[in-house]
Design an enzyme around this catalytic site. Sequence first.
Site, PDB file in Angstrom:
ATOM      1  CB  THR A  44      -0.935   0.001   1.224  1.00  0.00           C
ATOM      2  OG1 THR A  44      -1.777  -1.150   1.168  1.00  0.00           O
ATOM      3  CG2 THR A  44      -1.798   1.243   1.263  1.00  0.00           C
ATOM      4  CB  SER A  77       2.263  -7.822   1.619  1.00  0.00           C
ATOM      5  OG  SER A  77       1.084  -7.584   2.352  1.00  0.00           O
ATOM      6  CB  THR A 132       0.067  -3.729   6.397  1.00  0.00           C
ATOM      7  OG1 THR A 132      -1.176  -3.699   5.685  1.00  0.00           O
ATOM      8  CG2 THR A 132       0.691  -2.342   6.391  1.00  0.00           C
ATOM      9  CG  ASP A 133      -2.989  -7.670   3.635  1.00  0.00           C
ATOM     10  OD1 ASP A 133      -3.302  -6.746   4.418  1.00  0.00           O
ATOM     11  OD2 ASP A 133      -3.702  -8.000   2.668  1.00  0.00           O
TER      12      ASP A 133
END
Length: 331
Positions: free
Chosen positions: A13, A55, A86-87
């Site tokens: 992101t 990710s 971030t995932d």
Amino acid sequence: MPPTVTVLGTGGTIASTEGEAGATPTLSPDALLDAVPEIEDHADLTAEQVAQTPSFAVDFATLDDLRRAVREAAAATDAVVVTHGTDTMEESAYYLDLTLDVDAPVVFTGAQRTADELSADGPANLLTAVRAATDERVRDAGGVYVAFDEALHTARDATKAHTRKLAAFASPGTGPVATFTREDVRFHREPGSQSGSIPVDQGGSEEGDAGPTVEMVKSAVGVDGGGIERAVERGVDGIVLEATGAGNATAEIGDAVAAAIDEGTPVVVTSRSYEGPVAPIYGTPGGGQTLRDHGAIFAGDLPAHKARLKLRLALRETTDVEELRAYFEDD
């Protein structure tokens, strides 16, 4: 002279912009640095693109490319910052903490809002990551971290705790290593790696997607043993059970665990609970003590997705149950 930092971009992101098909990684790490002019007050920076992907699409081949890039950068600079989605950031960070033996600290960061979204958080997170990576205490300690929303977490403890909030990451049970303000940084505990090392051959590839296969199975009300049975039928090399509470499962899952271990498939027990370790307590069918009696391995407070990474790496070294147990229970 200011410390040197290499910024490795992998997408996510923080590097994404909105389009007709949704948010997509489009920005280079150089572009991310250009958005934070004051970052140059803290380090002499260079940037390199390793991948350009969200990710949730990261695979083991990507992780291996990143591991090599970090190792090469760490040999030439004082610290490494990785921009990442971030995932699965916590998995990538933990994977590197397990497999890398480098002196330079590695700090992951990312964003919850795209670069062209109102009040994008990527620039502030990137600045925090560089500040953390160049802090003398972190540089002396080494290790892999996640820097997010003015907090620094160890790779082992960090987990994404909220899908949308800017304070996306938490360290259940321990709290962050340090927190940042505009003026200074406050350390709450000693920095450094909290992960047991499982070094990968420093000269070559780990094994991409052709390595040991580890299945994750989750227990809940009324879940039968089919997930474990199907995994064994497929010939997986190991299974991680995300159990309830302190490490308990349904009786049907307990029976399937016993059968899997009898057939030579190791089973590692974790908990779906947010905090606390697993422990062999209950002796009824599916209870933790019963699972332990069957030969299951207990993973302390590691969540299932991190235990899967660790088991996958450990299976490259040994298939002996007691040796595998030591990787988890001596950590």
